[in-house]
Design an enzyme around this catalytic site. Structure first.
Site, mmCIF file in Angstrom:
data_model
loop_
_atom_site.group_PDB
_atom_site.id
_atom_site.type_symbol
_atom_site.label_atom_id
_atom_site.label_comp_id
_atom_site.label_asym_id
_atom_site.label_seq_id
_atom_site.Cartn_x
_atom_site.Cartn_y
_atom_site.Cartn_z
ATOM 1 N N GLY A 57 0.840 -1.193 0.000
ATOM 2 C CA GLY A 57 0.000 0.000 0.000
ATOM 3 C C GLY A 57 0.869 1.235 0.000
ATOM 4 N N GLN A 62 3.129 10.129 0.996
ATOM 5 C CA GLN A 62 4.427 9.455 1.115
ATOM 6 C C GLN A 62 5.366 9.774 -0.045
ATOM 7 O OE1 GLN A 62 2.437 5.464 2.045
ATOM 8 N NE2 GLN A 62 4.347 5.324 3.174
ATOM 9 N N CYS A 104 5.937 0.003 7.202
ATOM 10 C CA CYS A 104 5.537 1.159 6.393
ATOM 11 C C CYS A 104 6.701 1.516 5.483
ATOM 12 C CB CYS A 104 5.216 2.337 7.320
ATOM 13 S SG CYS A 104 4.785 3.853 6.444
ATOM 14 N N LEU A 105 6.411 1.822 4.221
ATOM 15 C CA LEU A 105 7.492 2.166 3.297
ATOM 16 C C LEU A 105 8.202 3.449 3.719
ATOM 17 C CD1 LEU A 105 5.919 1.258 -0.181
ATOM 18 C CD2 LEU A 105 7.507 -0.083 1.214
ATOM 19 N N HIS A 146 -4.348 1.726 7.553
ATOM 20 C CA HIS A 146 -2.990 2.281 7.582
ATOM 21 C C HIS A 146 -2.850 3.427 6.562
ATOM 22 C CE1 HIS A 146 1.560 1.640 7.803
ATOM 23 N NE2 HIS A 146 1.420 2.392 6.739
ATOM 24 N N GLU A 147 -3.348 3.199 5.341
ATOM 25 C CA GLU A 147 -3.166 4.214 4.281
ATOM 26 C C GLU A 147 -4.071 5.429 4.485
ATOM 27 O OE1 GLU A 147 -0.555 3.821 2.650
ATOM 28 O OE2 GLU A 147 -0.294 1.681 2.959
ATOM 29 N N HIS A 150 -2.491 7.819 6.803
ATOM 30 C CA HIS A 150 -1.473 8.681 6.176
ATOM 31 C C HIS A 150 -2.095 9.982 5.666
ATOM 32 C CE1 HIS A 150 2.350 6.574 6.146
ATOM 33 N NE2 HIS A 150 1.822 5.480 5.649
HETATM 34 ZN ZN ZN Z 1 2.718 3.635 5.635
#
Ligand code: ZN
Length: 192
Positions: A57, A62, A104-105, A146-147, A150
């Protein structure tokens, strides 16, 4: 790290993923007013950047874009699912409870247990600007929560203890300085 950049926007571009802590990751993203080619271009970039980084995701903030757009692909865990882009996603209901080990990226190499709802029903616009509603379970339910977090400037590290968060903050600081040093090395060398 420098990534391959293509010359033509429409084929999608792998963008640099911001590393936490970063001021942009704390901001609230804006709603998309009109779904058009620029939105679809952003979605392409999000997918390309997510796949390049082996994620499931990614949210627009991000990659430094403060718009309410997320992409998800949980096929590795849920073969019946499909890659999906959500514009202006809104969680309309949450059911059940589950603890999931999340990464998380934007927080490379870290993973911690986070309490989430087991099911999430989300309303969003698709790439054609049509309103859709989807009930998500399993990893997709986790990823949606999660997304969408963000988009409101919330990270998974905001859901864990202060102690754990501060340890991660230290490791991210080290990672950023290592990356900066690596970049400086690249800029001062050439294969001739
Ligand atoms: Zn993340």
């Amino acid at each position: 790290m420098l990534r391959t950049v293509t010359l033509f926007k429409h084929v999608g571009m792998v963008r640099e993923i911001l590393v936490w802590p970063h001021p942009t990751l704390k901001k609230k993203a804006e709603k998309v007013a009109v779904v058009d080619d620029s939105t679809r271009g952003l979605i392409k970039d999000l997918f390309d950047s997510m796949y390049e980084a082996d994620g499931v995701g990614l949210a627009a903030p991000q990659i430094g874009v403060l718009q309410r757009v997320i992409v998800l692909d949980t096929r590795a865990r849920q073969p019946e699912s499909k890659p999906i882009a959500m514009i202006n996603p809104e969680i309309v209901s949450l059911e059940g409870k589950v603890t999931y080990t999340e990464g998380c990226l934007s927080v490379p190499g870290e993973a911690e247990d986070v309490d989430r709802a087991a099911f999430a029903t989300v309303k969003f616009l698709d790439e054609q600007g049509q309103e859709q509603t989807m009930r998500c379970d399993g990893l997709l339910a986790i990823a949606v929560q999660h997304e969408t977090d963000h988009l409101d400037g919330t990270m998974f590290v905001d859901h864990i203890s202060v102690l754990k968060r501060e340890l991660i903050r230290k490791r991210m600081k080290r990672l950023k300085s290592d990356r900066a040093a690596e970049k400086a090395d690249v800029e001062h060398s050439a294969a001739l």
